[in-house]
Motif scaffolding. Structure first.
Motif, short mmCIF file in Angstrom:
data_model
loop_
_atom_site.label_atom_id
_atom_site.label_comp_id
_atom_site.label_asym_id
_atom_site.label_seq_id
_atom_site.Cartn_x
_atom_site.Cartn_y
_atom_site.Cartn_z
N SER A 1 3.74 -65.51 -36.64
CA SER A 1 5.02 -65.93 -36.06
C SER A 1 4.89 -67.24 -35.30
CB SER A 1 5.56 -64.85 -35.12
OG SER A 1 4.65 -64.63 -34.04
N ILE A 2 3.65 -67.67 -35.06
CA ILE A 2 3.39 -68.89 -34.29
C ILE A 2 3.05 -70.05 -35.21
CG2 ILE A 2 1.97 -69.91 -32.46
CD1 ILE A 2 1.42 -67.02 -31.52
N VAL A 3 2.20 -69.79 -36.19
CA VAL A 3 1.84 -70.80 -37.18
C VAL A 3 2.14 -70.21 -38.56
CG1 VAL A 3 0.02 -71.76 -35.72
CG2 VAL A 3 -0.56 -69.98 -37.36
N PRO A 4 2.20 -71.05 -39.59
CA PRO A 4 2.43 -70.51 -40.93
C PRO A 4 1.38 -69.46 -41.28
CG PRO A 4 2.63 -72.90 -40.92
CD PRO A 4 2.12 -72.52 -39.56
N GLY A 5 1.76 -68.53 -42.15
CA GLY A 5 0.86 -67.44 -42.52
C GLY A 5 -0.25 -67.89 -43.43
N LYS A 6 -1.00 -68.87 -42.98
CA LYS A 6 -2.08 -69.44 -43.78
C LYS A 6 -3.27 -69.74 -42.88
CE LYS A 6 1.33 -71.79 -46.67
NZ LYS A 6 1.84 -73.10 -47.14
N PHE A 7 -4.45 -69.59 -43.42
CA PHE A 7 -5.64 -70.08 -42.74
C PHE A 7 -6.65 -70.50 -43.79
CE2 PHE A 7 -6.77 -65.69 -43.52
CZ PHE A 7 -8.15 -65.68 -43.71
#
Length: 544
Positions: free
Chosen positions: A233-239
């Motif tokens: 919810s803070i950064v895109p759902g990617k790493f």
């Protein structure tokens, strides 16, 4: 020699971490260091160990971690009991909890979901060298109520309700080790990013074979309680991460790999394969269809009347070796043996089966992993590992359990996980190049030391770097040789009379010999201790 006056002055502002990091991308995306456990920056580092000894330990950890994954993914025991503690992970990261922040060096574990650290008062705790987190001193610590939806939603560890109506977690391991405590919300700091209301376990009681040199576990799995899932919810759902190669022989490992949370721009050579949803959600499952060695292709499902099983391989950065299905491994090894056609040797570690004297092998056959929709060609360094100063061995092992795509095969690849679209992306990349580096011509001037003079990036540098400075958005972008790096600008604390802006760069800059002369790259290296404005003594460059 004359110099044109400058209409813009830029200084470099830094944050103290070990090694060099790439610039912090814009938006919610941020990058941190992944510290290998054999790095000099790791508490596990033992300078008295030889390369062979370190590699022996690395291979043994790989077997242990593979066993742990297989037991957990096919758990026939207690729903909540983990076979082996994640003490055998290969990477660590610095993470801070609370306000004021309390720094912890923790195991980065892609095979765990709920993160936990030791907390005061520790009723029964394993030995720990560093200070223990005291939740009473944090203004942002908030225990989770056992009747809350948060407590009820936790599925990867056992939870109960305390007498004070607090959500309690119980993490147990088959070897008798355990960690118990309170589930809580807390502010967490990674790099320069403060993340609010992160669910974690505050362990007030733990015992077993936990090491005193690390402070906890950071869960990077795919479950709902993992750090990766919580910050969606803070950064895109990617790493993503980019793992640098192991040091060769007795070289000291003093560089860190990089891990980015949020968006990342891949190049034209990226390929992607679907993530397959399976239980437990902790692991990242992909589908391996075949392996090619040279012009020979070996299908995973060859000879089977059943359709290919989707999600038949787990991508895991914590396991060093790649574990292949036994039937396909035997074909792969035999084909490599035939193609190289050089006398084989015994592995000094007695762990791997196909080994050679490295200097005798001039070429290795083309090696390609065929995933669903993605063909990944591996380099010699991905396929073979140096088990001693002179002997290299095939970095694969056969298994009758679930296959694992290990970190040796992932080194010098940017590996990205898109949890929103259920994709894993892989792009060949020189991971040591994730530093600020520009080919530039410049002049070194012999000046007296003056701390009032910041490092100046002049017009020639800005032109070479393809600089784009958007003042209103407080954003500066450099472009060079196909790479793009963006920086957030901010005003300097206690600025000089003429207002200037600084680039917030996660890196330390140390002059090297490569900085002198034409056409040489400006390299970023070294380490520093706290945020500051870096001033360079120009006359020292002359003596390099």
């Amino acid at each position: 020699m004359t110099f044109s006056s400058l209409s813009l002055v830029i200084t470099l502002s830094i944050i103290y971490i070990s090694g060099c990091s790439p610039a912090i991308p814009t938006g919610g995306t941020f990058t941190i260091d992944l510290i290998h456990r054999d790095s000099v920056d790791s508490p596990f580092y033992d300078g008295s160990m030889s390369y062979s000894q370190r590699m022996s330990h690395t291979l043994q950890r790989s077997f242990i971690n593979a066993k742990r994954i297989n037991k957990n993914s096919n758990n026939t025991k207690s729903k909540y009991q983990t076979e082996i503690i994640p003490d055998h992970g290969e990477f660590l990261l610095n993470i801070s909890f609370g306000d004021p922040s309390h720094k912890v060096l923790a195991i980065a574990d892609s095979g765990s979901d709920l993160s936990w650290i030791q907390c005061k008062p520790c009723v029964q705790c394993s030995e720990h060298k560093a200070p223990i987190f005291d939740p009473k001193k944090s203004s942002t610590y908030e225990p989770v109520n056992c009747n809350s939806g948060t407590c009820k939603a936790i599925s990867t560890v056992e939870t109960k309700c305390s007498k004070t109506n607090k959500c309690q977690f119980f993490e147990s391991y088959a070897d008798g080790s355990f960690s118990n405590g309170t589930v809580a919300k807390e502010s967490v700091t990674l790099g320069d990013k403060v993340l609010q209301n992160i669910i974690f376990g505050c362990s007030f009681s733990n015992a077993g074979v936990f090491r005193p040199s690390w402070g906890g576990i950071v869960g990077l799995g795919g479950g709902n309680e993992s750090l990766v899932s919580q910050i969606r919810s803070i950064v895109p759902g990617k790493f993503s991460y980019c793992l640098i190669p192991y040091p060769k022989t007795d070289e000291v490992q003093n560089k860190s790999s990089k891990m980015t949370f949020g968006d990342i721009d891949f190049g034209p050579n990226v390929v992607s394969t679907p993530l397959v949803p399976k239980e437990p959600k902790t692991y990242y499952y992909v589908t391996l269809e075949a392996i090619s060695v040279g012009n020979k292709r070996f299908d995973v499902n060859l000879g089977s009347l059943r359709p290919l099983q989707k999600g038949n391989m787990i991508v895991d950065s914590g396991t060093t070796l790649t574990m292949l299905p036994r039937n396909i491994y035997e074909d792969v090894e035999a084909t490599i043996r035939s193609a190289i056609n050089v006398r084989t040797l015994k592995d000094p570690q007695k762990a791997l089966s196909l080994c050679y004297r490295a200097t005798k092998v001039s070429d290795v056959p083309k090696f390609t992993m065929h995933f669903d929709g993605a063909d990944v060609e591996l380099s010699r360094e991905n396929v073979f590992v140096m088990t001693s100063k002179h002997i290299m061995c095939l970095a694969f092992r056969p298994t009758s359990d679930v296959a694992i795509y290990g970190n040796l095969a992932q080194m010098d690849f940017r590996v990205g996980y898109d949890l929103d679209n259920n994709l894993v992306s892989l792009e060949p990349y020189d991971c040591e190049k994730l530093i600020l580096e520009f080919l530039a011509d410049f002049v070194v001037v012999d000046l007296e030391e003056d701390n009032a003079i910041p490092l100046v990036l002049g017009r020639l540098f800005l032109e070479t770097a393809g600089a784009l400075i958007v003042v209103k958005a407080r954003k500066s972008t450099f472009r060079d040789r196909g790479k793009q790096m963006s920086f957030q600008t901010r005003h300097i604390v206690n600025p000089p009379p003429t207002p200037i802006s600084s680039l917030n760069v996660v890196a330390s800059v140390k002059p090297t010999k490569d900085m002198i002369g034409n056409g040489k790259p400006i390299k970023c290296e070294g380490r520093v201790e706290k945020e500051t404005i870096v001033y360079r003594i120009m006359k020292r460059l002359i003596g390099l």
